[in-house]
Each structure stands twice: as structure tokens, then as C-alpha cells.
Design a protein around this motif. Structure first.
Motif, PDB file in Angstrom:
ATOM      1  N   MET A 197       0.824  -1.184   0.000  1.00  0.00           N
ATOM      2  CA  MET A 197       0.000   0.000   0.000  1.00  0.00           C
ATOM      3  C   MET A 197       0.862   1.239   0.000  1.00  0.00           C
ATOM      4  SD  MET A 197      -2.662  -0.838   2.927  1.00  0.00           S
ATOM      5  CE  MET A 197      -4.293  -0.929   2.454  1.00  0.00           C
ATOM      6  N   ASN A 198       1.843   1.202   0.901  1.00  0.00           N
ATOM      7  CA  ASN A 198       2.615   2.376   1.144  1.00  0.00           C
ATOM      8  C   ASN A 198       3.484   2.813   0.003  1.00  0.00           C
ATOM      9  OD1 ASN A 198       1.442   1.991   3.425  1.00  0.00           O
ATOM     10  ND2 ASN A 198       3.221   1.400   4.573  1.00  0.00           N
ATOM     11  N   LYS A 199       3.969   1.947  -0.761  1.00  0.00           N
ATOM     12  CA  LYS A 199       4.921   2.284  -1.784  1.00  0.00           C
ATOM     13  C   LYS A 199       4.347   3.166  -2.845  1.00  0.00           C
ATOM     14  CE  LYS A 199       7.915  -1.378  -1.165  1.00  0.00           C
ATOM     15  NZ  LYS A 199       9.278  -1.199  -1.309  1.00  0.00           N
ATOM     16  N   LEU A 200       3.130   3.087  -3.081  1.00  0.00           N
ATOM     17  CA  LEU A 200       2.546   3.855  -4.148  1.00  0.00           C
ATOM     18  C   LEU A 200       2.627   5.325  -3.885  1.00  0.00           C
ATOM     19  CD1 LEU A 200      -1.048   4.293  -3.501  1.00  0.00           C
ATOM     20  CD2 LEU A 200      -0.174   2.039  -2.906  1.00  0.00           C
ATOM     21  N   ILE A 201       2.496   5.759  -2.715  1.00  0.00           N
ATOM     22  CA  ILE A 201       2.508   7.195  -2.451  1.00  0.00           C
ATOM     23  C   ILE A 201       3.885   7.783  -2.677  1.00  0.00           C
ATOM     24  CG2 ILE A 201       2.123   8.960  -0.700  1.00  0.00           C
ATOM     25  CD1 ILE A 201      -0.159   7.269   0.289  1.00  0.00           C
ATOM     26  N   ILE A 254       8.224  -0.845  -0.092  1.00  0.00           N
ATOM     27  CA  ILE A 254       7.864  -0.903   1.324  1.00  0.00           C
ATOM     28  C   ILE A 254       7.994  -2.341   1.797  1.00  0.00           C
ATOM     29  CG2 ILE A 254       5.973  -0.622   2.973  1.00  0.00           C
ATOM     30  CD1 ILE A 254       4.895   1.530   1.043  1.00  0.00           C
ATOM     31  N   ASP A 255       8.558  -2.505   2.955  1.00  0.00           N
ATOM     32  CA  ASP A 255       8.702  -3.822   3.548  1.00  0.00           C
ATOM     33  C   ASP A 255       7.412  -4.161   4.294  1.00  0.00           C
ATOM     34  OD1 ASP A 255       9.293  -6.065   5.066  1.00  0.00           O
ATOM     35  OD2 ASP A 255      11.259  -5.335   5.704  1.00  0.00           O
ATOM     36  N   ALA A 256       6.638  -5.118   3.785  1.00  0.00           N
ATOM     37  CA  ALA A 256       5.363  -5.493   4.399  1.00  0.00           C
ATOM     38  C   ALA A 256       5.558  -6.031   5.815  1.00  0.00           C
ATOM     39  CB  ALA A 256       4.633  -6.521   3.538  1.00  0.00           C
ATOM     40  N   ASN A 257       6.720  -6.586   6.096  1.00  0.00           N
ATOM     41  CA  ASN A 257       7.006  -7.097   7.435  1.00  0.00           C
ATOM     42  C   ASN A 257       7.244  -5.990   8.455  1.00  0.00           C
ATOM     43  OD1 ASN A 257       7.031 -10.114   7.322  1.00  0.00           O
ATOM     44  ND2 ASN A 257       8.395  -9.646   5.610  1.00  0.00           N
ATOM     45  N   SER A 258       7.363  -4.747   7.995  1.00  0.00           N
ATOM     46  CA  SER A 258       7.583  -3.629   8.910  1.00  0.00           C
ATOM     47  C   SER A 258       6.274  -3.009   9.388  1.00  0.00           C
ATOM     48  CB  SER A 258       8.463  -2.558   8.246  1.00  0.00           C
ATOM     49  OG  SER A 258       7.744  -1.842   7.256  1.00  0.00           O
ATOM     50  N   LEU A 259       5.146  -3.657   9.066  1.00  0.00           N
ATOM     51  CA  LEU A 259       3.837  -3.172   9.490  1.00  0.00           C
ATOM     52  C   LEU A 259       3.795  -3.055  11.012  1.00  0.00           C
ATOM     53  CD1 LEU A 259       0.444  -4.168   8.151  1.00  0.00           C
ATOM     54  CD2 LEU A 259       0.837  -4.371  10.587  1.00  0.00           C
ATOM     55  N   PHE A 260       3.248  -1.941  11.509  1.00  0.00           N
ATOM     56  CA  PHE A 260       3.176  -1.683  12.952  1.00  0.00           C
ATOM     57  C   PHE A 260       1.885  -0.951  13.275  1.00  0.00           C
ATOM     58  CE2 PHE A 260       3.867   1.214  16.524  1.00  0.00           C
ATOM     59  CZ  PHE A 260       4.197   0.306  17.523  1.00  0.00           C
ATOM     60  N   THR A 261       1.104  -1.516  14.214  1.00  0.00           N
ATOM     61  CA  THR A 261      -0.122  -0.852  14.657  1.00  0.00           C
ATOM     62  C   THR A 261      -0.113  -0.573  16.156  1.00  0.00           C
ATOM     63  OG1 THR A 261      -1.328  -2.901  15.147  1.00  0.00           O
ATOM     64  CG2 THR A 261      -1.468  -2.036  12.874  1.00  0.00           C
ATOM     65  N   GLY A 262       0.934  -1.006  16.837  1.00  0.00           N
ATOM     66  CA  GLY A 262       0.995  -0.832  18.284  1.00  0.00           C
ATOM     67  C   GLY A 262       0.428  -2.017  19.048  1.00  0.00           C
ATOM     68  N   ASN A 263       0.030  -3.080  18.342  1.00  0.00           N
ATOM     69  CA  ASN A 263      -0.521  -4.263  18.976  1.00  0.00           C
ATOM     70  C   ASN A 263       0.062  -5.485  18.270  1.00  0.00           C
ATOM     71  OD1 ASN A 263      -2.565  -6.564  19.024  1.00  0.00           O
ATOM     72  ND2 ASN A 263      -3.437  -5.210  20.579  1.00  0.00           N
ATOM     73  N   LYS A 264       0.964  -6.217  18.956  1.00  0.00           N
ATOM     74  CA  LYS A 264       1.673  -7.323  18.318  1.00  0.00           C
ATOM     75  C   LYS A 264       0.727  -8.383  17.749  1.00  0.00           C
ATOM     76  CE  LYS A 264       5.313 -10.775  18.888  1.00  0.00           C
ATOM     77  NZ  LYS A 264       5.162 -11.192  17.557  1.00  0.00           N
ATOM     78  N   LYS A 265      -0.312  -8.735  18.477  1.00  0.00           N
ATOM     79  CA  LYS A 265      -1.253  -9.753  18.001  1.00  0.00           C
ATOM     80  C   LYS A 265      -1.913  -9.296  16.699  1.00  0.00           C
ATOM     81  CE  LYS A 265      -5.154 -12.561  19.508  1.00  0.00           C
ATOM     82  NZ  LYS A 265      -6.113 -12.845  20.581  1.00  0.00           N
ATOM     83  N   ARG A 266      -2.341  -8.044  16.647  1.00  0.00           N
ATOM     84  CA  ARG A 266      -2.959  -7.511  15.421  1.00  0.00           C
ATOM     85  C   ARG A 266      -1.922  -7.434  14.302  1.00  0.00           C
ATOM     86  NH1 ARG A 266      -5.900  -2.881  16.973  1.00  0.00           N
ATOM     87  NH2 ARG A 266      -3.889  -1.885  17.316  1.00  0.00           N
ATOM     88  N   ASP A 267      -0.700  -6.976  14.629  1.00  0.00           N
ATOM     89  CA  ASP A 267       0.359  -6.895  13.613  1.00  0.00           C
ATOM     90  C   ASP A 267       0.621  -8.263  12.995  1.00  0.00           C
ATOM     91  OD1 ASP A 267       0.523  -4.247  14.366  1.00  0.00           O
ATOM     92  OD2 ASP A 267       2.507  -4.417  15.282  1.00  0.00           O
TER      93      ASP A 267
END
Length: 183
Positions: free
Chosen positions: A1-5, A68-81
């Protein structure tokens, strides 16, 4: 998602009249951000970001490439990540990279509209982002920098990120803020 911007930013540079920014730029990963927002059951918005982004752009040529590295996704909640990185969503083990390649930029009243191709989870689709230049000048180490911020809406279903339709918004909003160092 992020790379496009970020890629859109680069294409926008090609249309910029500022001579100082008319040269190849490398994204500064410590000053570039990809943030996303999705509605959760229509009750509240959930936010997250990708913490690893790289790429380059050449304002003179209108070229933009962002990864963008998809593995670098971060939401502040490890279970959700972990769930978002799973095959239910990004399938980051098999599709570790999200990429954007800008193809065309058009000047608008307050910035640029950039069209390009976004690849995520093995699917490539055309995307459009709205881009505004945020500034330019010399950084603390004396290198010339240019900044852009882009916004776009991505239909996650079109990229195979289709778990929980209706519970999570199909459209995900992205904000990409990049700072590039002139080479």
C-alpha cells in the motif's frame, strides 16, 4: 500500500518548476512515513504504519520507484500486527514487498495528481494519488532535500486483502510523507 505514495511524489517532482529539486533523489528512510487508516465495523478508525521504506525519484525525468517492507507493518498491537502480516491480509512472508512505480503526473491547482502501478500481495493495479510539495532546502549535513506528502485511497479487495469484508472498510486511506536527498 505504502509504496505507491512515495512513487507519486517522485513523479510530481518532474513537474516542479524548482530548479534546485531537479535531480535524482533517494528517499531518506528515517524521514519518510507510510500511514494507513481503515474503519473497524464502522465504529472507529484503526491506524497503522510501515516503518521500512526505500526508493528514489528523479524530478527531471519523472521517474519514481518505491519499495515498502510489508514485514515492517506496525499498529501498536503485536497480536494484530501478526494477523495483518498473515495470509489473511498481507501474507508478508510470501509477499514481503509492496512496490509503487509512477507513470504519469499532472499538475493540479494545489499540487499534483500522480498515476502509477501499485503491487501488493502479488497483484498489480493502477492507483492515483494526490501529492503536495511540503518543502525543500539544505538539511543539517548540507545536503539538499525535497519533501512531499501524498494521499490516496486503495481498494484492499482489489489486491486480495479481502478478509472480513464489511467488518473492515474495503477502502483504506494512505498518507505518505517522504523526504528525498538530492544525489
Amino acid at each position: 500500500m505504502n509504496k505507491l505514495i512515495p512513487a507519486a511524489f517522485a513523479a510530481a517532482f518532474a513537474l516542479s518548476s524548482a530548479a534546485a529539486s531537479a535531480a535524482p533523489h533517494t528517499l531518506d528512510p528515517s524521514h519518510s512515513f507510510v500511514i494507513f487508516k481503515a474503519s473497524h465495523f464502522g465504529i472507529a478508525n484503526a491506524y497503522g504504519m510501515f516503518t521500512k521504506i526505500s526508493g528514489n525519484f528523479d524530478p527531471e525525468k519523472g521517474s519514481v520507484e518505491v519499495e515498502i517492507d510489508a514485514n515492517s507493518l506496525f499498529t501498536g498491537n503485536k497480536k494484530r500486527d501478526d494477523h495483518l502480516k498473515s495470509p489473511d491480509f498481507f501474507n508478508a512472508k510470501q509477499h514481503a514487498k509492496v512496490t509503487f512505480k509512477g507513470e504519469k503526473a499532472e499538475k493540479t491547482a494545489d499540487g499534483f495528481k500522480v498515476m502509477g502501478k501499485l503491487t501488493m500481495k502479488g497483484k498489480t493495479n493502477p492507483v492515483v494519488m494526490t501529492v503536495k510539495k511540503t518543502g525543500e532546502g539544505k538539511g543539517p549535513q548540507g545536503k539538499f532535500r525535497t519533501g512531499f506528502e501524498a494521499t490516496m485511497t486503495v481498494d484492499r479487495i482489489a489486491f486480495g486483502v479481502d478478509t472480513y469484508p464489511g467488518a473492515l472498510s474495503n477502502n483504506v486511506e494512505l498518507i505518505i510523507s517522504v523526504e528525498g536527498i538530492k544525489q
